[in-house]
Every structure is written in C-alpha cells, then in structure tokens.
Design an enzyme around this catalytic site. Sequence first.
Site, PDB file in Angstrom:
ATOM      1  N   LYS A 231       7.199 -36.897 -36.776  1.00 42.44           N
ATOM      2  CA  LYS A 231       8.000 -36.530 -37.749  1.00 42.44           C
ATOM      3  C   LYS A 231       8.866 -35.196 -37.624  1.00 42.44           C
ATOM      4  O   LYS A 231       9.982 -35.052 -38.244  1.00 42.44           O
ATOM      5  CB  LYS A 231       6.913 -36.225 -39.110  1.00 42.44           C
ATOM      6  CG  LYS A 231       6.500 -37.221 -39.744  1.00 42.44           C
ATOM      7  CD  LYS A 231       5.514 -36.974 -41.138  1.00 42.44           C
ATOM      8  CE  LYS A 231       5.207 -38.305 -41.514  1.00 42.44           C
ATOM      9  NZ  LYS A 231       4.481 -39.360 -40.818  1.00 42.44           N
TER      10      LYS A 231
ATOM     11  N   GLU B 204       7.936 -29.241 -46.259  1.00 49.08           N
ATOM     12  CA  GLU B 204       9.041 -29.965 -46.869  1.00 49.08           C
ATOM     13  C   GLU B 204       8.969 -29.589 -48.256  1.00 49.08           C
ATOM     14  O   GLU B 204       8.077 -29.266 -48.902  1.00 49.08           O
ATOM     15  CB  GLU B 204       8.878 -31.418 -46.934  1.00 49.08           C
ATOM     16  CG  GLU B 204       9.292 -31.895 -45.555  1.00 49.08           C
ATOM     17  CD  GLU B 204       9.126 -33.626 -45.600  1.00 49.08           C
ATOM     18  OE1 GLU B 204       8.919 -33.929 -46.638  1.00 49.08           O
ATOM     19  OE2 GLU B 204       9.596 -34.249 -44.646  1.00 49.08           O
TER      20      GLU B 204
ATOM     21  N   ARG C 243       8.654 -50.862 -37.475  1.00 44.78           N
ATOM     22  CA  ARG C 243       8.064 -52.455 -37.533  1.00 44.78           C
ATOM     23  C   ARG C 243       8.287 -53.084 -38.731  1.00 44.78           C
ATOM     24  O   ARG C 243       8.967 -52.712 -39.584  1.00 44.78           O
ATOM     25  CB  ARG C 243       6.198 -52.168 -37.777  1.00 44.78           C
ATOM     26  CG  ARG C 243       5.889 -51.118 -38.987  1.00 44.78           C
ATOM     27  CD  ARG C 243       4.441 -50.923 -39.008  1.00 44.78           C
ATOM     28  NE  ARG C 243       4.158 -50.018 -40.024  1.00 44.78           N
ATOM     29  CZ  ARG C 243       4.372 -49.941 -41.403  1.00 44.78           C
ATOM     30  NH1 ARG C 243       4.606 -51.322 -41.943  1.00 44.78           N
ATOM     31  NH2 ARG C 243       3.792 -49.209 -42.308  1.00 44.78           N
TER      32      ARG C 243
END
Length: 502
Positions: free
Chosen positions: A118, A202, A294
């Site tokens: 991340k 965040e 994916r």
Amino acid sequence: MKKIKKILIANRGEIALRVILTAREMGIKTVTLYTDEEKSLPHSTAGDESFCLGSGALKDTYLNQQKIIDIAKACGADAIHPGYGFLSEKASFARLVGDSGLIFIGPTPESIDLMGDKKRSKIKIQQLGVPSIPGYHGDNQEVIHLISEAHKIGFPVLIKASAGGGGKGMRIVEIESEFQAALEGAKRESLNAFGDDTVLLEKYITSPRHIEIQVMSDQHGNHFHLFERECSIQRRYQKIVEESPSPAVTTELRARMTEAAIKITSGINYVGAGTIELILDTDGKFYFLEMNTRLQVEHPVTEMVTGLDLVQLQILVAQGEKLPFKQDEIKQKGHAIEVRLYAEDPDNDFLPSIGQIKKIGKTSLRHTRLDCGYVDGNEVSISFDPMLAKLISWGENRNMAADKLDLALNEVVFLGVKTNRDYLKRILGLSEYREGLTFTHFVKTYEEKLKPKKKSQEDRALAIAAAIFNGKTNGQKTSLGSSLAATENLDVWNGLMGFRNI
C-alpha cells in the site's frame, strides 16, 4: 505465443468450477485440487483430473506453493490459474510458477509486488497524477510521529496495514485520545496476519462510496476498462452487495474514473485482469484506494453488463494473444446486481453456521446466475470461507434487476444451514437501497431497519404446512410440534417458504 492445453486450478469451490466452465468451452483440460475433507465437494471431481492435497492447515494445502507446483508438473499442466484469495496475490508464487516453466494466469510478479504494498503503490499513484486520499506513508513508525502526522491530516483518520487488506489491521480513529490504543491494535493485527506491522495513515472520509473499475490488459501494451462496479454495501470491510453501473456515477464521472484506471495500468505496464478500487466522496471527488491484481469475487456483475467472459480474456492474455476488441466496442448494457450468500446468522451477531446442506434451491428466472461450490448433502465447516454462493441478476434497469434478484432469493434456499438470505432480501427491499443511498456505512446506518420483522399467523401456518410436506417427501415423520419448532429458526423458516409454490 503458446497455446494453453491444460490448466491446474490452485483454488477450490465456486471459483474452481467457474474456471472449469470457460476452460472446457475453450477446449482446455483442467486439473483440480481438494483436501481430505472436501472429497464430496463438486470441485474435487469436476476437472479432467484431480489431486488430493491431504489434510492440515492451509499452509500445508492450498498455500503450499511447492506442493502445487509439483502437482502441476506431474500432471503435465502448462498453466496455473490462482482464482482469488489463497495464492492469487502472492508475487512469490507467480514468480515460482514462471521459474518452473509454467504460465501464471495473472499479472507479473512485479505488478503484484508493487500494488500489494500500500505504501509503494500510493507513491506510484501520486507519480502518475492519479488522486489519492491525503495521508502519511512514511517509514517513521514512532507513535509520537504518527500522532503528529494524524494532526496534519486532520481527524478522523484511518490506520491501515501497509502489507494487507480485507479490513485486517485497520482502525478508524475519531479523536487523538483514541489514537495510541487503535495504533497498537492495528499493528498487532497486521503483524499476525501479514508478518509486518508497518501502517499508513489516511484521511477518513465519513460518507464514501466504494467504486471499483474492472481493467484488462494484454502483453502488447493494450489497456482497457470494463466500466465500474459499486461495492459500497459492506460489513466489517467485506462486500455483501455489488452492482454495475453505480447509481452514483454519471457519464462524466465515469469517464474521469476510467481514465484514471487506464493511466494506472499503462503506467505500471500491467498485464491481465485487475481492479482499481476508488473511494467516491459526496462532493464527486474520487481517490485511489488500492489495486487488486486478480480476478474479483464479483466479476460476474461485469460479465452480465458487458457480455464478456473475464476468465476467457485472462487465458487469452496469458497465451500472449491480443485482446480481441477496441475500447469503444465494449458496451455497458442494462444493470446487474450480485449478492453473496454466507453460512452465517445475521440475527445472532453474524455467527458462522455449520452443518449439512439438505437442499439447495435453483433459480428458474431468466438472466439470473448462481455460482455455487456446493451440492445437496455437502457439509459446511469452519475450515474455509463461509461464502456458499453468489447470486447475480440482470435487468434492463436497476429496479428490474433488484426485483428479479429478490424473487430469485426466494428460490435459492440452503435448507439445513443458517444463511444471510433473508438479510439480503431486507437490504434489497429498503427504500434507501432503491433510492441508491448506498454508502459504506449502509449496514450500520440502517441496522434497525435490517432487523427481522415478526411473521404473521398466515406465514407461520404456511411454513408449518411446508415443513410437514417436506418431511413426508423425505420419508420422515414430521409432527406439528417439530414443525412449529422449525419455524422459530429464521433461516429454516426462509428455506421452507421456498416451497410455497409447490
């Protein structure tokens, strides 16, 4: 260009069956894996060949990379499809597959590595000029420094595990006095789940929507988007309802979001299927959240509105073929909604449910699809994910799709096991859902409205009659008392109601 002739599916359940379906249509043989306790599950025998992984912890079975490679080589497979979960986003596995002379049906290890981190992915996204949520992604993990950074961002803030996802290692902090305890909890959970306690901070957006863009890229530098899905209705960061198109996304906003997604895939030289996950604020601004490298659980939603087979496209890309379309040839038609059916009791704190599935109902409605990894008589255990199936409907518009899905849920019962089926029907029936007020706090906001309503005497009588009828058809003696007792079980009640039209 090498044509794939045999695929080993390094997964289980409904996604294994889904890959087999497409592979068979393409003339490709398949190999499935199963554990000792899964010998009766349909995926164990659905392929052309099957191999038992034995028993034990996941690290000894579906996460045992070398064992899976050895089986692939022994059976002559030339490619491995990882499905989703398990090893699908493990760069080490993708690398091992390639180093073993096999084809990994997915992105490159480098892309998986980059987007799985991340911290690194946020830095890369900012370099590409894609908006990301204001936050801190630095190396300094000292408490005092992180509190200082939280003040710069402004409370509330979100503490997130840098190495993971799925809600693990994640905490919302409203005020400074709660920060240290939340940080310690997030780091502890992150270390246990991912072996890394690094966190990032965040800005926490209070009323966001979760919008994701389906992307597909080939090995020839062609990058496409397949429009958006909205996955805002979640519980504990796990999606429950997914749909396309989003009721909140305008044509202009869709153009900006999909442009950002293509900027990412082209900027990292991505290959294969992936999903760019975005947070949409109430003011129309959106921010990059993460990328899933994916196939997604909710990929059928995109297949229903585009008419494309995403597994087929994955295989074509893995073979080195160019994707057979141009961007303006991909159309978004009608509306599709998917719900996830779980073995759990929503009215008892979502406790997991186990037991034998006596009967699985089938939907008879047109433009509906049931992706299920179980058959009648199978046992549901706590060894694997509690998702039993996905039910998807398509309609010309959102209300038509929702109405059809609600009807289909009446038919798709899992007798013998408690499920969230009735809970899903309550969601679809809420006026707020029909109005498109689908923010990520939907489940919490409407918690009271989503609680079960008392059944009428007429409904109880119908359920009792259905219970007696069902007992007779199974050659069992069913008393009125036992039927009454059965109706007190909410999910058995719902299952019995599926026999009303018999």
